[in-house]
Design a protein around this motif. Sequence first.
Motif, PDB file in Angstrom:
ATOM      1  N   VAL A 156      54.179  41.953 -86.061  1.00 20.13           N
ATOM      2  CA  VAL A 156      54.478  41.839 -87.311  1.00 20.13           C
ATOM      3  C   VAL A 156      54.510  40.528 -88.050  1.00 20.13           C
ATOM      4  O   VAL A 156      54.829  39.369 -88.718  1.00 20.13           O
ATOM      5  N   LEU A 157      54.970  39.781 -86.590  1.00 19.24           N
ATOM      6  CA  LEU A 157      54.737  37.866 -87.145  1.00 19.24           C
ATOM      7  C   LEU A 157      53.623  37.744 -86.285  1.00 19.24           C
ATOM      8  O   LEU A 157      53.357  36.527 -86.702  1.00 19.24           O
ATOM      9  N   THR A 158      52.388  38.024 -86.385  1.00 20.22           N
ATOM     10  CA  THR A 158      50.644  37.829 -85.724  1.00 20.22           C
ATOM     11  C   THR A 158      50.466  36.139 -86.890  1.00 20.22           C
ATOM     12  O   THR A 158      49.925  35.562 -86.407  1.00 20.22           O
ATOM     13  N   SER A 159      50.186  36.543 -87.779  1.00 21.31           N
ATOM     14  CA  SER A 159      50.080  36.120 -88.835  1.00 21.31           C
ATOM     15  C   SER A 159      50.289  34.496 -88.809  1.00 21.31           C
ATOM     16  O   SER A 159      49.541  33.535 -88.567  1.00 21.31           O
ATOM     17  N   LEU A 160      51.144  34.619 -88.453  1.00 18.45           N
ATOM     18  CA  LEU A 160      51.652  33.318 -87.948  1.00 18.45           C
ATOM     19  C   LEU A 160      51.710  32.509 -86.903  1.00 18.45           C
ATOM     20  O   LEU A 160      51.603  31.842 -86.442  1.00 18.45           O
ATOM     21  N   ALA A 161      51.839  33.468 -85.920  1.00 17.49           N
ATOM     22  CA  ALA A 161      51.736  33.241 -84.695  1.00 17.49           C
ATOM     23  C   ALA A 161      50.121  32.187 -84.015  1.00 17.49           C
ATOM     24  O   ALA A 161      50.058  31.481 -83.768  1.00 17.49           O
ATOM     25  N   THR A 162      49.060  33.819 -85.161  1.00 21.24           N
ATOM     26  CA  THR A 162      47.593  32.786 -84.493  1.00 21.24           C
ATOM     27  C   THR A 162      47.414  31.357 -85.594  1.00 21.24           C
ATOM     28  O   THR A 162      46.809  30.355 -84.734  1.00 21.24           O
ATOM     29  N   ASP A 163      48.197  31.217 -85.922  1.00 19.87           N
ATOM     30  CA  ASP A 163      48.058  29.699 -87.293  1.00 19.87           C
ATOM     31  C   ASP A 163      48.431  29.090 -86.658  1.00 19.87           C
ATOM     32  O   ASP A 163      47.872  27.781 -86.993  1.00 19.87           O
ATOM     33  N   LEU A 164      49.631  29.072 -86.651  1.00 21.29           N
ATOM     34  CA  LEU A 164      50.765  28.058 -85.580  1.00 21.29           C
ATOM     35  C   LEU A 164      49.654  28.016 -83.984  1.00 21.29           C
ATOM     36  O   LEU A 164      49.173  26.748 -84.232  1.00 21.29           O
ATOM     37  N   ALA A 165      49.219  28.681 -83.840  1.00 23.64           N
ATOM     38  CA  ALA A 165      48.332  28.033 -81.951  1.00 23.64           C
ATOM     39  C   ALA A 165      47.174  27.898 -82.656  1.00 23.64           C
ATOM     40  O   ALA A 165      46.066  26.342 -82.363  1.00 23.64           O
ATOM     41  N   SER A 166      46.258  28.021 -83.609  1.00 21.91           N
ATOM     42  CA  SER A 166      45.246  27.262 -84.488  1.00 21.91           C
ATOM     43  C   SER A 166      45.625  25.585 -84.133  1.00 21.91           C
ATOM     44  O   SER A 166      44.715  24.576 -84.820  1.00 21.91           O
ATOM     45  N   HIS A 167      46.567  25.749 -85.186  1.00 20.42           N
ATOM     46  CA  HIS A 167      46.960  23.270 -85.411  1.00 20.42           C
ATOM     47  C   HIS A 167      47.752  23.366 -83.469  1.00 20.42           C
ATOM     48  O   HIS A 167      48.565  22.400 -84.196  1.00 20.42           O
ATOM     49  N   VAL A 171      56.602  26.507 -91.661  1.00 21.92           N
ATOM     50  CA  VAL A 171      56.790  26.914 -91.015  1.00 21.92           C
ATOM     51  C   VAL A 171      55.992  25.972 -89.851  1.00 21.92           C
ATOM     52  O   VAL A 171      56.530  24.747 -88.781  1.00 21.92           O
ATOM     53  N   THR A 172      54.456  25.774 -89.886  1.00 21.31           N
ATOM     54  CA  THR A 172      53.922  24.704 -89.332  1.00 21.31           C
ATOM     55  C   THR A 172      54.536  23.073 -89.474  1.00 21.31           C
ATOM     56  O   THR A 172      54.833  22.406 -88.286  1.00 21.31           O
ATOM     57  N   ALA A 173      54.603  22.791 -90.888  1.00 20.01           N
ATOM     58  CA  ALA A 173      54.989  21.435 -91.010  1.00 20.01           C
ATOM     59  C   ALA A 173      56.600  21.613 -90.511  1.00 20.01           C
ATOM     60  O   ALA A 173      56.442  20.166 -90.144  1.00 20.01           O
ATOM     61  N   PHE A 174      57.998  21.982 -90.540  1.00 20.08           N
ATOM     62  CA  PHE A 174      58.680  22.138 -90.197  1.00 20.08           C
ATOM     63  C   PHE A 174      58.461  21.489 -88.194  1.00 20.08           C
ATOM     64  O   PHE A 174      59.565  20.607 -88.046  1.00 20.08           O
ATOM     65  N   PHE A 175      57.882  22.512 -87.496  1.00 19.25           N
ATOM     66  CA  PHE A 175      57.583  22.134 -86.468  1.00 19.25           C
ATOM     67  C   PHE A 175      56.972  21.229 -86.227  1.00 19.25           C
ATOM     68  O   PHE A 175      56.308  20.221 -84.700  1.00 19.25           O
ATOM     69  N   ASP A 176      55.888  20.655 -86.941  1.00 19.83           N
ATOM     70  CA  ASP A 176      55.518  19.309 -86.612  1.00 19.83           C
ATOM     71  C   ASP A 176      55.823  18.213 -87.106  1.00 19.83           C
ATOM     72  O   ASP A 176      55.489  16.956 -86.242  1.00 19.83           O
ATOM     73  N   ARG A 177      56.843  17.923 -88.064  1.00 22.48           N
ATOM     74  CA  ARG A 177      57.824  16.853 -87.989  1.00 22.48           C
ATOM     75  C   ARG A 177      58.547  16.833 -86.222  1.00 22.48           C
ATOM     76  O   ARG A 177      58.982  16.090 -86.322  1.00 22.48           O
TER      77      ARG A 177
END
Length: 394
Positions: A170-181, A364-370
Amino acid sequence: MNTTSNRKRRIGAVAILGLAASVAAAGTGIAATTPPSTVHATAVTAAAAPQPRSFQGALPAPTGPFAAGEDVIHLTDASRPDPWVPSSGPRQLTVTMVYPAVPGTGTPAPYMTLGEGAGIVQRQHLPASSGVTPQTLAGVTTHAFDGARPQRGKYPLVVLSPAYENPRMVLTSLATDLASHGYVVALVGHTYEDSGETLANGQTPPCMICDAPASLDFDAVAAGRALDESFVIDQLTHGNTAWPLAHLIDKHEIGTAGHSLGGAAAAATMIADPRVRAGVNMDGSFHPDPTPGQITRPFLMLGTTANTDWEHAWAALGGYKKWLTVAGADHFSFSDLDLLHEQAGFPTPPLSPERGVAITREYVTAFFDRTLKGIHSPLLDGPSPNNPEVNFQH
């Protein structure tokens, strides 16, 4: 909402499509199986016998430049027995690895196994008339691809932990987006803590801790999940034997994020494991609240406006930290659940499910990017006209 009820609310969200059995046979209503203080369901009366629903779920496509590859791996921690079913032997975990991949390679990955889908249907007593079956759950479009060719390079590792009762997917949409970045993501299934994770032997054991939440020690559950996460990190960063693509991981840049109880697990993992450099709690109560000095590395709290029990944790956090709330969101807005609710024809919160997924991914992506890549994102500096629903609490 008082602190006690809010804490109970954010212990966990019931497994996917938390629908009551009353969707069912008589066709007289729809209600969620979450506690009354969390649920956004409403009764819907039908004058005629219900027609079978058609459910064809689809997650949004990733937004980054890479495709999302996917592998499912099975790990066994020989150093400890399973905490919930010791007679089953050492702790076994199923982990979905999602990684930056070359577009146009691999084959579409299923959302889950038929066994995992059956576990959801059985646990939630979903009738055939709902249209939600093991087959339709497995067939949800994920935009992840089995056997996809990986991009060259090394990427930060992010470990994801789902809510109590919720399977890892149920966290797949977040996981795929993080992988794409440009992240490698480990989606951890916590065996016996949700509707079912298919293990290496093909069996999908049911939840062993879901039927008596009032008597469950959630501090102990979060601590156990921290052990799961650290073990997964061990396996992915020592010797590159657990996963053939482990060479993609930059072992010096590791983060963790979780939803609900998974958010508590993210904090517990940061306290226990100094290798984890940054953490995210998505609408989860802390179990227990951290004390000053325990978490001095970057931490993001992203939740609903109903949060009333994060003040103590916020005060204790050291280092770079952000507390963001999302207007109109409910507890499920930070996972795939509201989106799949909508696609199955069931009630959703004021915030559109598509916006919930988009906001979660962006912040979440912006936070991990930083924090893991050193890339500054103005998104974290303050309110954004593109995201008027997001409020900065501190």
